[in-house]
Design an enzyme around this catalytic site. Structure first.
Site, short mmCIF file in Angstrom:
data_model
loop_
_atom_site.label_atom_id
_atom_site.label_comp_id
_atom_site.label_asym_id
_atom_site.label_seq_id
_atom_site.Cartn_x
_atom_site.Cartn_y
_atom_site.Cartn_z
CG PHE A 124 -2.01 0.96 1.21
CD1 PHE A 124 -3.22 0.65 0.63
CD2 PHE A 124 -1.85 2.23 1.76
CE1 PHE A 124 -4.26 1.57 0.59
CE2 PHE A 124 -2.88 3.16 1.73
CZ PHE A 124 -4.10 2.82 1.14
CG ASP A 196 -0.41 -2.14 6.93
OD1 ASP A 196 -1.53 -2.40 7.40
OD2 ASP A 196 -0.18 -1.11 6.26
CE1 TYR A 221 -9.74 3.25 6.20
CE2 TYR A 221 -8.76 4.47 8.01
CZ TYR A 221 -8.68 3.97 6.73
OH TYR A 221 -7.56 4.20 5.98
CE LYS A 222 -8.22 0.13 4.64
NZ LYS A 222 -6.77 0.20 4.53
NE ARG A 370 -10.10 -2.92 -2.99
CZ ARG A 370 -9.56 -2.27 -1.95
NH1 ARG A 370 -8.35 -2.58 -1.52
NH2 ARG A 370 -10.21 -1.30 -1.35
C1 LIG Z 1 -6.07 1.38 4.31
C2 LIG Z 1 -4.62 1.14 4.45
C3 LIG Z 1 -3.79 2.07 5.10
C4 LIG Z 1 -4.36 3.38 5.56
O1 LIG Z 1 -3.47 4.16 6.25
P1 LIG Z 1 -3.96 5.43 7.08
O2 LIG Z 1 -2.72 6.17 7.35
O3 LIG Z 1 -4.61 4.92 8.32
O4 LIG Z 1 -4.92 6.19 6.23
C5 LIG Z 1 -2.45 1.74 5.27
N1 LIG Z 1 -1.95 0.56 4.83
C6 LIG Z 1 -2.73 -0.35 4.19
C7 LIG Z 1 -2.16 -1.64 3.74
C8 LIG Z 1 -4.08 -0.07 3.96
O5 LIG Z 1 -4.83 -0.95 3.31
#
Ligand SMILES: *Cc1c(COP(=O)(O)O)cnc(C)c1O
Length: 411
Positions: A124, A196, A221-222, A370
């Site tokens: 990500f 992560d 939030y996921k 997705r």
């Molecule tokens: C959604 C997501 C994030 C989001 O990071 P924030 O800093 O909390 O917005 C980070 N890493 C991954 C792999 C994600 O899917």
């Protein structure tokens, strides 16, 4: 697979009743809980209470009387069992990005004779951006980002690597990495590992302690349904807590914040990883959302998640749609998280057409469609209906209409 079989699957589903604990919009099939989880009913009343009673009436007394000050720890401890962490190791705070900054600095300091942070090219992007920013700040003598393909991680675990930064479930493909094995191989080379868990926490059983992970971050939030912008969490293994220091030394991470001492002294435990004042309203929302998990067995979540995705693939196959929609997630459920990704040149327009027909999926550039599976509130019937609509859109080529081809700011 026919409709009767789908109904039988729903009838046999031990998690089916969990859907009643969520407020879901009518005429909508929500397959995007991997991006923004649905609203648990308990959150509505909790937020209303926090705003009108705790804030409105009790005002500043609430830091003590409603234990606002303890929320980051309390919420962290509620997340801990979902990720296989014993007490005292998880803190709810900030965003994943900010938490990664704290953990990357801590890990690099622990392994200070090495400089490389190893990650994957298709991690990500924020994870990679945070390493790049840190590398700019510290300079290449202290921090360098090395990116490799997911399948090549193992051969790059060398003695120059300080930190291995991996996302357990790839946000695009949904591929699940072997946490136990990669952590062990990294440790054999003296590498510290940051996991992560953005697409793992609440999606599948995670065993941080058993895998002897060093650090982890994850999202509120996921799959945890804490609401938009919900605070994230971080995990620091107990064995590291005494020796590390994180650089965002805000007052909430001080051993005695209300002593108002001019000199910073880090709290001797996970509290050190707080920085500033917690966002009480959002964190209360996440706190209430986590109650949904109290009677949930993560193995049942995993079983249903695999079932939903397998049925999805089978229905697409049955409709001969797999030549148009190319599955880029692993075929085998054990190698996936809780989502499926398909590539199609018109993925964006198909996604817009789906949304217009009440099926919420998401698009990831450049050409990926997705679908997220959230076993707490997704039924097998939802999957049947979603695939029926998807197949119809693809076969009729309705997605070519210009109204489905207008660019949006957030996708
Ligand atoms: C959604 C997501 C994030 C989001 O990071 P924030 O800093 O909390 O917005 C980070 N890493 C991954 C792999 C994600 O899917």
């Amino acid at each position: 697979m026919n409709f009767d079989e789908i109904i039988t699957l729903d009838k046999a589903d031990p998690l089916a009743k969990k859907r009643l604990e969520f407020d879901l919009p009518a005429n909508t099939i929500y397959l995007d809980g991997n991006s923004l989880g649905a609203l648990p009913k308990s959150v509505k009343s909790r937020v209303a209470e926090v705003v009108s009673q705790q804030w409105g009436n009790d005002l500043i007394k609430s830091w003590n009387s409603h234990s606002w000050i303890d929320l980051p720890i309390k919420v962290g401890e509620k997340i801990a069992p979902l990720i296989g962490a014993a007490p005292g190791q998880v803190m709810c705070c900030d965003s994943i990005s900010v938490n990664l900054f704290k953990l990357l600095c801590s890990a690099l300091t622990l392994n200070s004779e090495r400089t490389v942070v190893l990650s994957t090219k298709d991690n990500f992007p924020t994870d990679l951006y945070m390493v790049q920013g840190l590398s700019d700040l510290l300079g290449p003598d202290l921090c360098q980002l090395q990116m490799v393909e997911e399948q090549d991680i193992q051969q790059h675990l060398t003695e120059s690597v300080a930190v291995l930064l991996l996302t357990q479930v790839n946000f695009r493909s949904g591929r699940l990495l072997d946490m136990a094995k990669l952590t062990r191989l990294a440790h054999e080379k003296g590498i510290l590992v940051i996991w992560d868990l953005a697409h793992s926490a609440g999606a599948l059983p995670v065993e941080l302690d058993t895998c002897e992970a060093d650090f982890a971050v994850g999202c509120g939030y996921k799959y945890l349904n804490g609401g938009p912008g919900s605070p994230a969490f971080l995990y620091v293994a107990k064995r590291h807590q005494q020796e590390i220091k994180q650089p965002l030394s805000g007052w909430m991470g001080h051993a005695k914040p209300f002593a108002f001492d001019a000199k910073y002294t880090a709290a001797p435990n996970i509290n050190q990883f707080q920085c500033g004042t917690p966002s009480v309203i959002s964190m209360s929302a996440l706190d209430a959302a986590l109650d949904v998990w109290q009677d949930v067995d993560m193995l049942q979540i995993r079983h249903k998640s695999a079932g939903l995705a397998d049925v999805f693939i089978e229905l697409i196959q049955m409709n001969n749609c797999l030549t148009d929609l190319i599955l880029i997630s692993p075929n085998v459920a054990q190698q996936r998280g809780s989502q499926l990704a398909f590539s199609h040149d018109a993925a964006f327009a198909i996604c817009q057409a789906l949304i217009q027909k009440g099926v919420i999926a998401d698009f990831r550039a450049p050409n990926i469609l997705r679908f997220g599976f959230t076993p707490l509130y997704t039924s097998f019937e939802d999957i049947w209906l979603a695939v029926t609509i998807l197949v119809n859109i693809v076969e009729s080529e309705q997605y070519k209409e210009s109204r489905f081809n207008i660019t949006l700011k957030v996708t």
